[in-house]
Motif scaffolding. Structure first.
Motif, short mmCIF file in Angstrom:
data_model
loop_
_atom_site.label_atom_id
_atom_site.label_comp_id
_atom_site.label_asym_id
_atom_site.label_seq_id
_atom_site.Cartn_x
_atom_site.Cartn_y
_atom_site.Cartn_z
N THR A 150 0.82 -1.21 0.00
CA THR A 150 0.00 0.00 0.00
C THR A 150 0.85 1.26 0.00
N TRP A 152 3.56 1.80 -1.63
CA TRP A 152 4.29 2.02 -2.88
C TRP A 152 3.50 2.98 -3.78
N PRO A 153 4.19 3.86 -4.51
CA PRO A 153 3.48 4.83 -5.36
C PRO A 153 3.07 4.24 -6.71
N GLU A 154 1.97 4.76 -7.25
CA GLU A 154 1.54 4.50 -8.63
C GLU A 154 1.49 3.01 -8.97
N LEU A 155 0.75 2.28 -8.19
CA LEU A 155 0.61 0.85 -8.43
C LEU A 155 -0.27 0.60 -9.65
N PRO A 156 -0.01 -0.49 -10.39
CA PRO A 156 -0.83 -0.80 -11.58
C PRO A 156 -2.15 -1.47 -11.25
N THR A 158 -4.80 -2.68 -7.44
CA THR A 158 -4.98 -2.45 -6.01
C THR A 158 -3.83 -3.12 -5.25
N VAL A 198 5.07 -3.56 -11.40
CA VAL A 198 4.69 -2.45 -10.52
C VAL A 198 5.45 -1.17 -10.84
N THR A 199 6.45 -1.27 -11.71
CA THR A 199 7.18 -0.06 -12.11
C THR A 199 6.89 0.32 -13.56
N GLY A 200 5.78 -0.22 -14.13
CA GLY A 200 5.34 0.23 -15.45
C GLY A 200 5.32 -0.83 -16.53
#
Length: 205
Positions: A150, A152-156, A158, A198-200
């Motif tokens: 939760t 972590w930023p900008e998750l792809p 929920t 999770v990083t894009g």
């Protein structure tokens, strides 16, 4: 004055050691004999205790079987979460989980799980699809893991979904007939796939 205690009940100071000894013995006996054949008497003999000690701590044979699965299954994920601060920590986190799962008692616990179920379901949508022996520990671990994710930023997706994708991949690898080296390599491949997602990147299959 001399004090007496019931047979099979060690002194309070020995309780933790007896509990651990019975878990280790249960993992060994059930893994060798199968969960339907390993007897209370056999487990107690391997632990060097009386059957009464097992009944006092686990209630019955089924209680011990569930405790072995709970102690060594997905619940071990929770302890490794202390090192999971962001996506960059995923390889180290997975390495810690995998190292724990390859120890003798966790290996026996997973062998018991597979003996009970045959394998993980082909489509696991969440903890409710798991066999009861793993469901509770998996749910507890997933809650801890979700709280970490939760942050972590900008998750792809929920946080709960990200945590489940990571957990399910590890469960499937643990259930697969892999050598120690194969398991280590594939667990790290899974860690990097989730990290990329999770990083894009694309979601792991």
């Amino acid at each position: 004055m001399t004090s007496f205690r019931a047979p099979g009940r060690p002194p309070r100071s020995a309780g933790l050691d007896a509990h651990s000894a019975l878990l280790r013995a249960g993992g060994l006996v059930f893994a060798l004999s199968g969960p339907t054949r390993g007897s209370v008497r056999a487990v107690a003999a391997v632990a060097g205790l009386s059957p009464a000690a097992l009944y006092a701590r686990f209630g019955n044979r089924a209680g011990l079987l569930d405790a072995v699965l709970a102690e060594c299954g997905p619940g071990t994920v929770s302890g490794a979460c202390d090192r999971l601060h962001g996506p960059d920590d995923l390889p180290e986190f997975v390495a810690a989980v995998w190292e724990t799962w390859t120890r003798p008692l966790p290996r026996a616990a997973f062998a018991l799980y597979l003996h009970r179920t045959g394998a993980l379901p082909n489509r696991v949508r969440g903890c409710a699809d798991l066999e009861p022996g793993l469901r509770g520990p998996a749910e507890a671990a997933l809650r801890v893991l979700t709280r970490r994710v939760t942050r972590w930023p900008e998750l792809p997706a929920t946080p709960a979904e990200v945590a489940w994708v990571l957990m399910e991949g590890l469960l499937r690898l643990r259930a697969a007939p892999l050598s120690a080296l194969e398991g280590t390599l594939q667990s790290q491949t899974h860690a990097r796939a989730v990290q990329a997602w999770v990083t894009g990147g694309e979601r792991p299959c």
